[in-house]
Design a protein around this motif. Structure first.
Motif, short mmCIF file in Angstrom:
data_model
loop_
_atom_site.label_atom_id
_atom_site.label_comp_id
_atom_site.label_asym_id
_atom_site.label_seq_id
_atom_site.Cartn_x
_atom_site.Cartn_y
_atom_site.Cartn_z
N MET A 1 19.47 11.91 7.12
CA MET A 1 20.48 12.23 8.13
C MET A 1 20.19 11.59 9.49
O MET A 1 21.06 11.01 10.12
N PRO A 2 18.91 11.65 10.00
CA PRO A 2 18.63 10.99 11.29
C PRO A 2 18.89 9.50 11.24
O PRO A 2 19.31 8.91 12.23
N ARG A 3 18.66 8.87 10.04
CA ARG A 3 18.88 7.43 9.93
C ARG A 3 20.35 7.11 10.15
O ARG A 3 20.70 6.15 10.83
N PHE A 4 21.24 7.94 9.55
CA PHE A 4 22.67 7.69 9.73
C PHE A 4 23.11 7.96 11.17
O PHE A 4 23.96 7.28 11.72
N ALA A 5 22.50 8.96 11.80
CA ALA A 5 22.83 9.23 13.20
C ALA A 5 22.41 8.07 14.08
O ALA A 5 23.13 7.68 15.01
N LEU A 6 21.23 7.48 13.80
CA LEU A 6 20.79 6.31 14.57
C LEU A 6 21.72 5.13 14.34
O LEU A 6 22.06 4.40 15.28
N HIS A 7 22.18 4.96 13.10
CA HIS A 7 23.10 3.86 12.80
C HIS A 7 24.41 4.03 13.57
O HIS A 7 24.94 3.08 14.15
N ASP A 8 24.94 5.26 13.58
CA ASP A 8 26.19 5.52 14.31
C ASP A 8 26.02 5.26 15.80
O ASP A 8 26.91 4.74 16.46
N TRP A 9 24.84 5.61 16.33
CA TRP A 9 24.59 5.40 17.75
C TRP A 9 24.49 3.91 18.07
O TRP A 9 25.01 3.44 19.08
N LEU A 10 23.83 3.14 17.18
CA LEU A 10 23.68 1.72 17.42
C LEU A 10 25.01 0.98 17.35
O LEU A 10 25.19 -0.05 18.01
N THR A 11 25.95 1.49 16.55
CA THR A 11 27.25 0.83 16.46
C THR A 11 28.02 0.88 17.78
O THR A 11 28.95 0.10 17.99
N ASN A 12 27.62 1.79 18.67
CA ASN A 12 28.28 1.85 19.98
C ASN A 12 28.01 0.61 20.83
O ASN A 12 28.71 0.38 21.82
N PHE A 13 26.99 -0.17 20.46
CA PHE A 13 26.65 -1.36 21.22
C PHE A 13 27.40 -2.61 20.73
O PHE A 13 27.25 -3.68 21.31
N ILE A 14 28.16 -2.47 19.67
CA ILE A 14 28.91 -3.61 19.15
C ILE A 14 30.02 -3.98 20.13
O ILE A 14 30.74 -3.10 20.61
N PRO A 15 30.17 -5.25 20.48
CA PRO A 15 31.23 -5.63 21.43
C PRO A 15 32.62 -5.26 20.91
O PRO A 15 32.87 -5.26 19.70
N HIS A 16 33.50 -4.93 21.85
CA HIS A 16 34.87 -4.59 21.49
C HIS A 16 35.55 -5.82 20.87
O HIS A 16 35.49 -6.92 21.44
N PRO A 17 36.22 -5.65 19.72
CA PRO A 17 36.81 -6.83 19.06
C PRO A 17 38.04 -7.38 19.77
O PRO A 17 38.41 -8.53 19.57
N GLY A 18 38.70 -6.54 20.57
CA GLY A 18 39.93 -7.00 21.20
C GLY A 18 39.68 -8.01 22.30
O GLY A 18 38.77 -7.86 23.11
N ALA A 19 40.47 -9.05 22.33
CA ALA A 19 40.37 -10.08 23.38
C ALA A 19 41.72 -10.76 23.50
O ALA A 19 42.43 -10.93 22.50
N PRO A 20 42.11 -11.17 24.70
CA PRO A 20 43.40 -11.85 24.85
C PRO A 20 43.38 -13.21 24.18
O PRO A 20 42.32 -13.79 23.94
N GLU A 21 44.57 -13.73 23.91
CA GLU A 21 44.65 -15.06 23.32
C GLU A 21 44.18 -16.10 24.33
O GLU A 21 44.04 -15.84 25.52
N TRP A 22 43.94 -17.31 23.83
CA TRP A 22 43.29 -18.32 24.68
C TRP A 22 44.13 -18.67 25.90
O TRP A 22 43.58 -18.95 26.97
N ARG A 23 45.47 -18.65 25.76
CA ARG A 23 46.32 -18.95 26.93
C ARG A 23 46.09 -17.92 28.04
O ARG A 23 46.04 -18.26 29.22
N GLU A 24 45.98 -16.65 27.62
CA GLU A 24 45.76 -15.59 28.60
C GLU A 24 44.37 -15.70 29.22
O GLU A 24 44.19 -15.44 30.41
N ARG A 25 43.39 -16.09 28.43
CA ARG A 25 42.05 -16.27 28.99
C ARG A 25 42.04 -17.38 30.05
O ARG A 25 41.42 -17.24 31.11
#
Length: 369
Positions: A1-25
């Protein structure tokens, strides 16, 4: 159980996938380029001869990220940049003059700047760097004293803000954004914390019998599904189709986190078709025609009249009367859209459940006459 809790916590550091299209950038990066260039040139032309005025202070780069790269954020609005930089500069200069130890002065300046920004409702993250610059900027900055507040801080804040306003207007991007307004009463949050909330109802509440009297109902118990909400990135043509398909007068507009950011109506979409001269020239320069790639974000109305889910239903009567709206969005504690209360549903409910009481009260008057 602690291993899964650590995994869930580490996933919070994953960059947000959303990004504007290149024209907007490219648009946002180009805006920052022009904004910083305009601010530096304006400062040099007006105060360059003084010699002791910095042409640009580093916090303006951070402000440019918000004003051009994340202009929809509450931290990037006009009062945030001007007010935040102003109060932080005042605090920073005062701490630099009254506290001799640089580290202690810097720490106190940032802490007091944050407190002042909260007090003045103008939180702007780069303003923390303004306070630090006033303390650690060196002899040239210290020699300016409280002149540092007016020039360069306030002047460059207004210059950068002016560039952002003009740039966003010419590129068809809505800025500034109105601060979110809630029509919930002051005790709505306390009610939400003091009583358990029901799950969001997905069916039309007007079609189901209500056991509670009208005065005891909350918006969450009465609301309908908000399945006609549309994302910021939806095209205007698709928005027209959604309006027609649902037969509504307005569409709630939500961001990636399903937070309400505005509404778009037939009127907004129709007005968006007739662009001004500046926007037509911009389209020609970009070789874009008509309404290709234009989204509801460009034409939506912000500053939506919304209510918390714990708001008493009776409180909405004055909102419907004062604002002439057809439906009012209902938000949860995180300001996510969870439903709408329709004007027609309230009238139908009153007709079905309160009509009998009105009829009984009218019978003695009819008999006397």
């Amino acid at each position: 159980m602690p291993r899964f809790a650590l995994h869930d916590w580490l996933t919070n550091f994953i960059p947000h996938p959303g990004a504007p299209e290149w024209r907007e950038r490219v648009r946002r990066a180009g805006g920052a380029l022009l904004g910083i260039a305009f601010t530096g040139i304006a400062t040099h032309l007006l105060f360059g001869s003084a010699g002791d005025i910095p042409m640009l202070v580093a916090p303006m780069g951070a402000s440019a990220v918000l004003l051009f790269g994340a202009s929809e954020s509450p931290l990037a609005q006009p009062w945030s940049i001007v007010g935040g930089n102003l109060v932080s500069a005042l605090v920073g200069v005062a701490c630099a003059q009254w506290i001799a130890t640089p580290v202690l002065s810097a720490a106190v300046a940032v802490a007091l700047a944050i407190s002042a920004m909260f007090l003045c409702r103008c939180v702007h993250p780069p303003s923390g760097a303004v306070a630090l610059t006033a303390v650690l900027g060196g002899p040239a900055v210290h020699a300016l004293g409280f002149r540092f507040v007016a020039v360069p801080i306030v002047f460059q804040s207004f210059a950068l803000l002016s560039a952002a306003l003009v740039f966003h207007a010419l590129t068809g991007h809505r800025y500034p954004r109105a601060v979110w307004r809630s029509a919930a009463p002051e005790n709505a949050a306390a009610s939400a914390l003091g009583a358990p909330m029901r799950p969001a109802q997905q069916s039309n509440a007007a079609d189901e019998p209500q056991r509670l009297p009208f005065d005891a109902l909350t918006c969450e118990e009465f609301m309908s599904s908000a399945d006609h909400a549309v994302p910021l990135t939806m095209g205007r043509h698709a928005a027209w189709e959604t309006l027609r398909r649902h037969g509504v007068h307005a569409l709630p507009v939500v961001d990636d986190a399903h937070r309400l950011v505005g509404t778009v109506t037939h009127h907004d979409l129709a007005n968006g078709r007739s662009a001004g001269l500046a926007r037509r020239l911009w389209r020609v320069l970009r070789r874009k025609t008509a309404q290709a790639d234009e989204t509801v974000e460009a034409v939506m109305a912000s500053g939506v009249q919304a209510v918390h889910r714990a708001t008493p239903l009776a409180h909405l009567a004055s909102i419907f009367a004062d604002h002439a709206c057809y439906e009012i969005p209902v938000l949860d504690d995180a300001r996510r859209l969870i439903g709408v209360v329709k004007h027609s549903d309230m009238i139908r409910w009153l007709h079905q459940h309160a009509g009998a009481a009105y009829a009984d009260a009218a019978r003695p008057l009819a008999a006397e006459s």
